[in-house]
Design a protein around this motif. Structure first.
Motif, PDB file in Angstrom:
ATOM      1  N   ASP A  35     -22.466  14.893  -8.216  1.00 21.17           N
ATOM      2  CA  ASP A  35     -23.706  15.651  -8.470  1.00 21.17           C
ATOM      3  C   ASP A  35     -24.812  15.550  -7.712  1.00 21.17           C
ATOM      4  N   TRP A  36     -24.920  14.435  -6.791  1.00 19.67           N
ATOM      5  CA  TRP A  36     -26.111  14.253  -6.100  1.00 19.67           C
ATOM      6  C   TRP A  36     -25.878  14.940  -4.978  1.00 19.67           C
ATOM      7  N   ALA A  37     -24.752  15.709  -4.456  1.00 13.38           N
ATOM      8  CA  ALA A  37     -24.537  16.424  -3.368  1.00 13.38           C
ATOM      9  C   ALA A  37     -25.490  17.491  -3.251  1.00 13.38           C
ATOM     10  N   VAL A  38     -25.688  17.786  -1.959  1.00  9.68           N
ATOM     11  CA  VAL A  38     -26.738  18.587  -1.426  1.00  9.68           C
ATOM     12  C   VAL A  38     -25.900  19.949  -0.892  1.00  9.68           C
ATOM     13  N   GLN A  39     -25.909  21.278  -1.638  1.00  4.75           N
ATOM     14  CA  GLN A  39     -25.136  22.255  -0.977  1.00  4.75           C
ATOM     15  C   GLN A  39     -25.748  22.662   0.347  1.00  4.75           C
ATOM     16  N   ARG A  40     -24.984  22.871   1.294  1.00  8.33           N
ATOM     17  CA  ARG A  40     -25.500  23.213   2.752  1.00  8.33           C
ATOM     18  C   ARG A  40     -24.703  24.291   3.280  1.00  8.33           C
ATOM     19  N   PRO A  41     -25.470  25.610   2.750  1.00  8.33           N
ATOM     20  CA  PRO A  41     -24.645  26.906   3.057  1.00  8.33           C
ATOM     21  C   PRO A  41     -24.449  27.133   4.685  1.00  8.33           C
ATOM     22  N   ARG A  42     -25.456  26.607   5.621  1.00  6.37           N
ATOM     23  CA  ARG A  42     -25.043  26.734   6.895  1.00  6.37           C
ATOM     24  C   ARG A  42     -23.984  26.154   7.252  1.00  6.37           C
ATOM     25  N   ILE A  43     -23.557  24.789   6.909  1.00  2.00           N
ATOM     26  CA  ILE A  43     -22.292  24.055   7.365  1.00  2.00           C
ATOM     27  C   ILE A  43     -21.081  24.704   6.774  1.00  2.00           C
ATOM     28  N   THR A  44     -21.293  25.212   5.565  1.00  2.00           N
ATOM     29  CA  THR A  44     -20.138  25.825   4.733  1.00  2.00           C
ATOM     30  C   THR A  44     -19.876  27.165   5.394  1.00  2.00           C
ATOM     31  N   LYS A  45     -20.908  27.902   5.849  1.00  2.72           N
ATOM     32  CA  LYS A  45     -20.635  29.171   6.570  1.00  2.72           C
ATOM     33  C   LYS A  45     -19.884  28.802   8.130  1.00  2.72           C
ATOM     34  N   LEU A  46     -20.415  27.724   8.695  1.00  4.17           N
ATOM     35  CA  LEU A  46     -19.703  27.422   9.896  1.00  4.17           C
ATOM     36  C   LEU A  46     -18.168  26.993   9.891  1.00  4.17           C
ATOM     37  N   ILE A  47     -17.976  26.312   8.633  1.00  2.00           N
ATOM     38  CA  ILE A  47     -16.397  26.016   8.364  1.00  2.00           C
ATOM     39  C   ILE A  47     -15.685  27.180   8.056  1.00  2.00           C
ATOM     40  N   ALA A  48     -16.235  27.960   7.217  1.00  4.10           N
ATOM     41  CA  ALA A  48     -15.476  29.117   6.936  1.00  4.10           C
ATOM     42  C   ALA A  48     -15.295  30.241   7.669  1.00  4.10           C
ATOM     43  N   LYS A  49     -16.150  30.412   8.703  1.00  2.00           N
ATOM     44  CA  LYS A  49     -16.180  31.334   9.857  1.00  2.00           C
ATOM     45  C   LYS A  49     -14.946  30.760  10.683  1.00  2.00           C
ATOM     46  N   GLY A  50     -14.832  29.457  11.062  1.00  3.04           N
ATOM     47  CA  GLY A  50     -14.057  28.834  11.829  1.00  3.04           C
ATOM     48  C   GLY A  50     -12.660  29.197  11.156  1.00  3.04           C
ATOM     49  N   ALA A  51     -12.420  28.749   9.968  1.00  2.62           N
ATOM     50  CA  ALA A  51     -11.117  28.866   9.146  1.00  2.62           C
ATOM     51  C   ALA A  51     -10.590  30.417   9.230  1.00  2.62           C
ATOM     52  N   ARG A  52     -11.666  31.113   9.229  1.00  3.65           N
ATOM     53  CA  ARG A  52     -11.164  32.480   9.260  1.00  3.65           C
ATOM     54  C   ARG A  52     -10.624  33.203  10.663  1.00  3.65           C
ATOM     55  N   SER A  53     -11.478  32.718  11.459  1.00  6.72           N
ATOM     56  CA  SER A  53     -10.976  33.212  12.838  1.00  6.72           C
ATOM     57  C   SER A  53     -10.302  32.523  14.100  1.00  6.72           C
ATOM     58  N   CYS A  54     -10.169  31.239  13.701  1.00  4.38           N
ATOM     59  CA  CYS A  54      -9.534  30.345  14.710  1.00  4.38           C
ATOM     60  C   CYS A  54      -8.398  29.393  14.266  1.00  4.38           C
ATOM     61  N   PRO A  55      -7.293  29.323  14.530  1.00  8.02           N
ATOM     62  CA  PRO A  55      -6.414  28.334  14.239  1.00  8.02           C
ATOM     63  C   PRO A  55      -6.670  27.210  13.826  1.00  8.02           C
ATOM     64  N   LEU A  56      -7.784  26.451  14.707  1.00 15.43           N
ATOM     65  CA  LEU A  56      -8.162  25.208  14.587  1.00 15.43           C
ATOM     66  C   LEU A  56      -9.723  24.955  14.822  1.00 15.43           C
ATOM     67  N   THR A  57     -10.316  24.165  13.640  1.00 22.00           N
ATOM     68  CA  THR A  57     -11.407  24.064  13.583  1.00 22.00           C
ATOM     69  C   THR A  57     -11.712  22.279  13.490  1.00 22.00           C
ATOM     70  N   VAL A  58     -12.491  21.824  14.352  1.00 28.95           N
ATOM     71  CA  VAL A  58     -12.511  20.543  14.355  1.00 28.95           C
ATOM     72  C   VAL A  58     -14.110  20.209  13.902  1.00 28.95           C
ATOM     73  N   VAL A  59     -14.190  19.217  13.020  1.00 31.22           N
ATOM     74  CA  VAL A  59     -15.613  18.688  12.531  1.00 31.22           C
ATOM     75  C   VAL A  59     -15.661  17.358  13.031  1.00 31.22           C
TER      76      VAL A  59
END
Length: 345
Positions: A35-59
């Protein structure tokens, strides 16, 4: 809860005893978003974009940078199939890693053939297993995203080579998103040159003052604009530091004084760093970190050139992967990260 890959039809009857690896459901389940987690749209978008466009996304980022939480937030919003594997040191044992991967894929709804055996315990995955799994994943449409959390714990060359093989030959049916404390021991240069790699670094994960303000509010606290800016600057946007600050802030009536003393005197921060960073290293590595943590930059001497008593085992790259040393391009030296220097007080 424990399941077993043999019980899921993971191996022919004659091989079930050899192939059976107990599967902990907690290791193939994406963590719940608290419940205390903060939604971070900018990070979620970075991960989503990587997962859509690249075989490998490294965080990548140091302990407490918010890697797992960022992936959990993305996975909770991802409409496609997501298979999750959380690693520990035991996954370097032959056969264990791939048993978990197969179980996670099946749990996500991927049609992995029932006759596909998991790699037998005590042996590395054989080539036939890798070919059959890669073939099954290549036929997957829409693609499945395999999340591997804490990939820095996977250090065995055979398993890493198998993982690279799978990623290269599964084609568009597989996307892999990994978290790691340092660059994973995969040929990232090849993926980078081919335009097949998305990299999300500690700088991307760092909280902005606006995000830090949301985190404070989630914990029922408020800070003045100046104090918030100072706190974010002092912690360098470090997620764990900000959350520990939010938890303990209620005991400090003066926010400005609280921010001023947080890093140098807060026992919760010190305890976290000692347990998560320093205590997890072998004695030789701890000695090197303690000897160099007062420096902002040190000469890039390879581990082999250090005194024998403090010389860590393994290659330079493997050693960096298990610690928090990072190379700064063009700096002419190797700099310890802010996090590793904090751990020394």
């Amino acid at each position: 809860m424990t399941t077993n890959v043999a019980e899921q039809g993971a191996a022919p009857r004659g091989d079930q005893e050899a192939a059976a690896v107990p599967i902990l459901a907690s290791k193939i389940t994406a963590p719940c978003v608290p419940d205390w987690a903060v939604q971070r749209p900018r990070i979620t978008k970075l991960i989503a974009k990587g997962a859509r466009s690249c075989p490998l996304t490294v965080v990548t980022g140091p302990p407490g940078a918010g890697k797992t939480m960022a992936l959990a937030l993305w996975a909770a919003a991802e409409p496609g199939a997501v298979a999750w594997v959380a690693l520990d040191d035991w996954d370097n044992q032959p056969g264990v890693f791939w048993s978990y991967v197969v179980a996670a894929l099946r749990r996500s709804g991927v049609g992995v053939p029932g006759a596909l055996p998991a790699a037998p315990r005590g042996r590395a995955a054989d080539h036939a297993f890798l070919l059959r799994l890669a073939s099954a994943l290549a036929a997957q449409h829409p693609p499945v995203t395999l999340v591997v959390d804490d990939l820095h714990l996977l250090t065995g060359p055979p398993v890493l080579n198998e993982l690279d093989f799978m990623l290269r030959h599964a084609g568009p049916g597989l996307r892999m998103v990994v978290s790691s404390r340092a660059d994973p021991l995969l040929p990232l240069h090849r993926y980078r040159l081919a335009g097949e790699l998305t990299e999300i670094r500690a700088g991307d994960l760092a909280f902005s003052p606006a995000e830090a303000s949301l985190l404070m509010a989630q914990h029922g606290g408020t800070l003045s604009a100046g104090s918030l800016e100072g706190l974010t600057r002092r912690t360098e946007g470090w997620a764990a530091g900000l959350r520990l600050a939010a938890i303990t802030m209620g005991t400090h009536p003066d926010p400005d004084q609280f921010v001023e003393k947080l890093i140098t005197e807060d026992s919760a921060l010190t305890g976290y760093l000692v347990e998560e960073v320093l205590s997890t290293q072998p004695p030789g590595v701890r000695e090197v970190l303690l000897s160099t943590c007062i420096l902002s930059r040190s000469a890039p001497r390879p581990p082999a050139s250090w005194p024998a008593a403090s010389r860590p085992a393994g290659s330079c790259r493997a050693w960096r992967a298990r610690t928090l040393l990072s190379s700064r391009p063009g700096a002419g030296g190797t700099a310890t990260t802010r996090c590793s220097r904090r751990s020394c007080g």
